[in-house]
Write a protein that holds these residues in place. Structure first.
Motif, PDB file in Angstrom:
ATOM      1  N   GLU A 178       0.824  -1.205   0.000  1.00 41.82           N
ATOM      2  CA  GLU A 178       0.000   0.000   0.000  1.00 41.82           C
ATOM      3  C   GLU A 178       0.864   1.263   0.000  1.00 41.82           C
ATOM      4  O   GLU A 178       0.557   2.243  -0.678  1.00 41.82           O
ATOM      5  CB  GLU A 178      -0.938  -0.012   1.218  1.00 41.82           C
ATOM      6  CG  GLU A 178      -1.969  -1.132   1.186  1.00 41.82           C
ATOM      7  CD  GLU A 178      -1.445  -2.533   1.543  1.00 41.82           C
ATOM      8  OE1 GLU A 178      -2.170  -3.502   1.302  1.00 41.82           O
ATOM      9  OE2 GLU A 178      -0.307  -2.656   2.055  1.00 41.82           O
ATOM     10  N   PHE A 209      -6.409   3.925  -6.176  1.00 44.18           N
ATOM     11  CA  PHE A 209      -6.267   2.990  -5.063  1.00 44.18           C
ATOM     12  C   PHE A 209      -6.387   3.740  -3.744  1.00 44.18           C
ATOM     13  O   PHE A 209      -5.744   4.757  -3.525  1.00 44.18           O
ATOM     14  CB  PHE A 209      -4.908   2.264  -5.139  1.00 44.18           C
ATOM     15  CG  PHE A 209      -4.636   1.394  -3.954  1.00 44.18           C
ATOM     16  CD1 PHE A 209      -5.329   0.204  -3.785  1.00 44.18           C
ATOM     17  CD2 PHE A 209      -3.703   1.762  -2.997  1.00 44.18           C
ATOM     18  CE1 PHE A 209      -5.092  -0.598  -2.687  1.00 44.18           C
ATOM     19  CE2 PHE A 209      -3.455   0.967  -1.912  1.00 44.18           C
ATOM     20  CZ  PHE A 209      -4.146  -0.221  -1.748  1.00 44.18           C
ATOM     21  N   ASP A 210      -7.218   3.220  -2.856  1.00 43.68           N
ATOM     22  CA  ASP A 210      -7.402   3.795  -1.529  1.00 43.68           C
ATOM     23  C   ASP A 210      -6.425   3.110  -0.578  1.00 43.68           C
ATOM     24  O   ASP A 210      -6.468   1.893  -0.400  1.00 43.68           O
ATOM     25  CB  ASP A 210      -8.852   3.571  -1.070  1.00 43.68           C
ATOM     26  CG  ASP A 210      -9.124   4.092   0.321  1.00 43.68           C
ATOM     27  OD1 ASP A 210      -8.215   4.632   0.969  1.00 43.68           O
ATOM     28  OD2 ASP A 210     -10.291   3.961   0.760  1.00 43.68           O
ATOM     29  N   GLU A 224      -7.364   0.269   1.691  1.00 46.54           N
ATOM     30  CA  GLU A 224      -7.673  -1.047   1.145  1.00 46.54           C
ATOM     31  C   GLU A 224      -6.432  -1.935   1.215  1.00 46.54           C
ATOM     32  O   GLU A 224      -5.323  -1.465   1.442  1.00 46.54           O
ATOM     33  CB  GLU A 224      -8.093  -0.943  -0.326  1.00 46.54           C
ATOM     34  CG  GLU A 224      -9.415  -0.269  -0.569  1.00 46.54           C
ATOM     35  CD  GLU A 224      -9.764  -0.279  -2.045  1.00 46.54           C
ATOM     36  OE1 GLU A 224     -10.013  -1.371  -2.585  1.00 46.54           O
ATOM     37  OE2 GLU A 224      -9.756   0.802  -2.643  1.00 46.54           O
ATOM     38  N   PHE A 243      -3.907  -3.866  -0.941  1.00 50.95           N
ATOM     39  CA  PHE A 243      -3.473  -3.787  -2.334  1.00 50.95           C
ATOM     40  C   PHE A 243      -3.678  -5.104  -3.059  1.00 50.95           C
ATOM     41  O   PHE A 243      -4.164  -5.135  -4.192  1.00 50.95           O
ATOM     42  CB  PHE A 243      -1.997  -3.369  -2.421  1.00 50.95           C
ATOM     43  CG  PHE A 243      -1.468  -3.423  -3.830  1.00 50.95           C
ATOM     44  CD1 PHE A 243      -1.777  -2.423  -4.733  1.00 50.95           C
ATOM     45  CD2 PHE A 243      -0.696  -4.490  -4.260  1.00 50.95           C
ATOM     46  CE1 PHE A 243      -1.315  -2.472  -6.049  1.00 50.95           C
ATOM     47  CE2 PHE A 243      -0.232  -4.550  -5.563  1.00 50.95           C
ATOM     48  CZ  PHE A 243      -0.537  -3.535  -6.457  1.00 50.95           C
ATOM     49  N   TRP A 265      -7.211  -5.540  -4.192  1.00 53.28           N
ATOM     50  CA  TRP A 265      -7.514  -4.576  -5.251  1.00 53.28           C
ATOM     51  C   TRP A 265      -6.885  -5.011  -6.569  1.00 53.28           C
ATOM     52  O   TRP A 265      -7.525  -4.984  -7.621  1.00 53.28           O
ATOM     53  CB  TRP A 265      -7.007  -3.198  -4.820  1.00 53.28           C
ATOM     54  CG  TRP A 265      -7.250  -2.093  -5.788  1.00 53.28           C
ATOM     55  CD1 TRP A 265      -8.414  -1.399  -5.985  1.00 53.28           C
ATOM     56  CD2 TRP A 265      -6.293  -1.518  -6.702  1.00 53.28           C
ATOM     57  NE1 TRP A 265      -8.238  -0.440  -6.951  1.00 53.28           N
ATOM     58  CE2 TRP A 265      -6.950  -0.493  -7.415  1.00 53.28           C
ATOM     59  CE3 TRP A 265      -4.958  -1.782  -6.976  1.00 53.28           C
ATOM     60  CZ2 TRP A 265      -6.300   0.276  -8.380  1.00 53.28           C
ATOM     61  CZ3 TRP A 265      -4.318  -1.020  -7.944  1.00 53.28           C
ATOM     62  CH2 TRP A 265      -4.987  -0.001  -8.630  1.00 53.28           C
ATOM     63  N   THR A 321      -8.496  -8.060  -8.034  1.00 48.64           N
ATOM     64  CA  THR A 321      -9.809  -7.687  -8.546  1.00 48.64           C
ATOM     65  C   THR A 321      -9.676  -7.137  -9.958  1.00 48.64           C
ATOM     66  O   THR A 321     -10.448  -7.484 -10.858  1.00 48.64           O
ATOM     67  CB  THR A 321     -10.492  -6.657  -7.622  1.00 48.64           C
ATOM     68  OG1 THR A 321     -10.645  -7.231  -6.326  1.00 48.64           O
ATOM     69  CG2 THR A 321     -11.860  -6.247  -8.159  1.00 48.64           C
ATOM     70  N   GLU A 329     -14.235 -10.398  -1.560  1.00 43.85           N
ATOM     71  CA  GLU A 329     -13.993  -9.016  -1.967  1.00 43.85           C
ATOM     72  C   GLU A 329     -13.541  -8.941  -3.420  1.00 43.85           C
ATOM     73  O   GLU A 329     -14.010  -8.086  -4.176  1.00 43.85           O
ATOM     74  CB  GLU A 329     -12.956  -8.374  -1.048  1.00 43.85           C
ATOM     75  CG  GLU A 329     -13.472  -8.132   0.362  1.00 43.85           C
ATOM     76  CD  GLU A 329     -12.421  -7.565   1.294  1.00 43.85           C
ATOM     77  OE1 GLU A 329     -11.569  -6.787   0.835  1.00 43.85           O
ATOM     78  OE2 GLU A 329     -12.460  -7.915   2.484  1.00 43.85           O
ATOM     79  N   GLU A 361     -16.460  -9.929  -5.587  1.00 44.44           N
ATOM     80  CA  GLU A 361     -17.624  -9.100  -5.284  1.00 44.44           C
ATOM     81  C   GLU A 361     -18.882  -9.938  -5.037  1.00 44.44           C
ATOM     82  O   GLU A 361     -19.897  -9.806  -5.710  1.00 44.44           O
ATOM     83  CB  GLU A 361     -17.860  -8.079  -6.405  1.00 44.44           C
ATOM     84  CG  GLU A 361     -16.684  -7.143  -6.582  1.00 44.44           C
ATOM     85  CD  GLU A 361     -16.799  -6.233  -7.794  1.00 44.44           C
ATOM     86  OE1 GLU A 361     -17.540  -6.554  -8.745  1.00 44.44           O
ATOM     87  OE2 GLU A 361     -16.128  -5.183  -7.773  1.00 44.44           O
TER      88      GLU A 361
END
Length: 190
Positions: A13, A70-71, A74, A76, A79, A82, A160, A163
């Motif tokens: 991250e 990217f938040d 979250e 990484f 994400w 995904t 996650e 989804e």
């Protein structure tokens, strides 16, 4: 950042934050961490080395282009996988429209580095059968299986990435394992 600070020890991250600031070393570290496992993920899902290489390159281009989305709060890895999974979903949609299939059993061997040649042969035969059995699963089951057993994602992390609810993930894993057990019963030593 301090002189001599070891970026290799940074969490993914934090590396994305540095990447968004233009740090090329951060990109290289992320690439070194994720290129091989994500390539294998694509390869197992797409059954094509060339496609897997193209998808991997596109995914890292997306990381550069969309890294700012990217938040930091979250995870990484979730994400990133995904994004990879979504690339595959888009490919499947395209393929279903054009009705083209990519299957090449010869390129789908999962080769392990065993010491004896007989173990390598046994592993190769099992790997071919496993690949064929995985290709019979639906996309959601195959993705769930690969994320859980090849990449060690937790049920929550898989949910996650794909989804869906954890219950749905557990169900997909259950049915995938049941189908694989049926397809691979000749390898059961009991």
């Amino acid at each position: 950042m301090k002189e001599g600070f070891d970026k290799l020890k940074l969490a993914d991250e934090k590396l994305v934050v540095l990447l968004n600031e233009g740090d090329e070393e951060a990109f290289e570290i992320l690439y070194d961490r994720y290129a091989k496992p994500v390539f294998n993920f694509f390869y197992m899902k797409l059954n094509s080395k060339e496609k897997a290489e193209d998808f991997l390159q596109n995914l890292f281009v997306k990381l550069i282009e969309k890294g700012s989305q990217f938040d930091e709060q979250e995870v990484f890895r979730i994400w990133f996988y995904t994004l990879a999974h979504n690339q595959c979903k888009n490919e499947y949609r395209t393929l279903s429209r054009s009705r083209v299939e990519y299957t090449n059993v010869e390129d789908n061997r999962l080769v392990n580095n065993w010491e004896s040649s007989s173990e390598r042969i046994d592993s190769s035969i099992f790997s071919e059968h496993l690949t064929l059995a995985l290709n019979k699963l639906n996309d959601d089951q195959k993705s769930s299986f690969l994320l859980r057993f090849k990449y060690n994602f937790s049920t929550k992390e898989i949910s996650e990435v794909l989804e869906c609810s954890e219950g749905t993930t557990k169900s997909r894993l259950f049915y995938a394992l049941r189908q694989l057990a049926k397809e691979l019963k000749e390898f059961n030593p009991y």
